[in-house]
Design a protein around this motif. Structure first.
Motif: not given
Lengths: 87, 213
Positions: A7-11, A14-16, A36, A43
């Motif tokens: 998993q990736i986080t919300c933080k 937003v960078e991707l 995600h 998101c």
């Protein structure tokens, strides 16, 4: 059977976003990004804000301007000998 | 976008025949954008105007040598970038735009204010939203007022970000064309674009949020 994607986080999400929209996220990152987004309403809202931002930028009217000496430049252009007069 | 090359070909043929209307159309199409790009590279209005003039003269001189290996506009903006860095060197300002752009891209700058996320120590969802971003109303961005907020936001961006977002989003260029025209790497191009879009989004969010009861 493929293992569930990490998993990736919300933080991180937003960078991707630009890389995702440009279609340059590597396959596994794209899967994480999309899964995600499916699970995370925050998101999803962020992604849609981002898309709306791009649309707003795209609809900005184009500025036009011309140099004061446009006539002179055009004359210079028109009188330059042609490389291949047969064209 | 799909007609760019076709458009290029007929325009180029007209230019090779020395049709001055084709040349005037070319100048009108690109002059304003060239001034903006040159200004971002030089930070000096009159130097930018001179460099754009030099670029048009170089275009006149070199038009028959253009081989169509890039789009016509990429070729023109490459000349512009070259002229701008030559100008920087002549003026003794030795940092070219490409170096400024990489420095800008390398700086750590989060896309979203870190306080919008839960801390690393949060037991349940570290680095998830403290509160979800709001849904913007579908038609909110059509208002003329919003348009000027967007324009203002773009104007405030650092030079590298402003040039890249202008070419990519306002003008609709492909990533490859932008890299070639500005002589920056694909990675830096994307970082600058992402920062720029993120900043504009943030400003719009403040504006749209603030406009609510």
């Amino acid at each position: 059977m493929t293992p569930p994607p990490l998993q990736i986080t919300c933080k991180e999400f937003v960078e991707l976003v630009t890389a995702y929209l440009d279609g340059v996220l590597p396959g596994h990152d794209r899967v994480r990004f999309e899964s995600h987004s499916e699970r995370c309403p925050g998101c999803r809202a962020y992604l849609s804000q981002f898309r709306q931002t791009i649309e707003a930028l795209q609809s900005a009217p184009a500025e036009t301007a011309e140099p004061e000496n446009l006539g002179e430049l055009a004359r210079k252009f028109a009188t330059k000998p042609r490389a291949n007069p047969a064209l | 976008m799909d007609s760019v090359l076709d458009g290029d070909e007929s325009l180029l043929a007209a230019l090779r025949r020395r049709e001055d209307t084709a040349f005037v159309a070319l100048v009108r199409r690109h002059h304003s954008l060239m001034l903006r790009v040159a200004y971002a590279q030089l930070n000096d209005k009159s130097a930018a105007e001179e460099v754009v003039q030099e670029t048009w003269l170089a275009v006149i001189k070199g038009i028959d040598a253009f081989e169509g290996r890039s789009t016509l506009r990429t070729w023109i903006f490459r000349i512009l970038t070259y002229q701008a860095s030559a100008r920087l060197q002549r003026d003794g300002r030795l940092i070219p735009f490409s170096a400024l752009a990489s420095a800008d891209a390398a700086a750590a700058e989060p896309s979203v204010d870190p306080s919008r996320f839960l801390s690393r120590d949060d037991r349940r969802l570290p680095f998830y939203w403290v509160s979800d971003p709001m849904q913007w109303p579908e038609d909110a961005l059509l208002a003329a007022e919003v348009r000027s907020v967007v324009e203002g936001a773009v104007q405030q961006l650092p030079d590298g970000q402003r040039v890249v977002i202008t070419l990519r989003d306002l003008e609709g260029w492909d990533p490859g064309e932008v890299c070639e025209a500005l002589e920056i790497s694909e990675g830096n191009q994307r970082v600058l674009l992402h920062r720029a879009r993120s900043r504009v989004r943030e400003i719009l969010d403040e504006y749209l949020g603030g406009a609510r009861p």
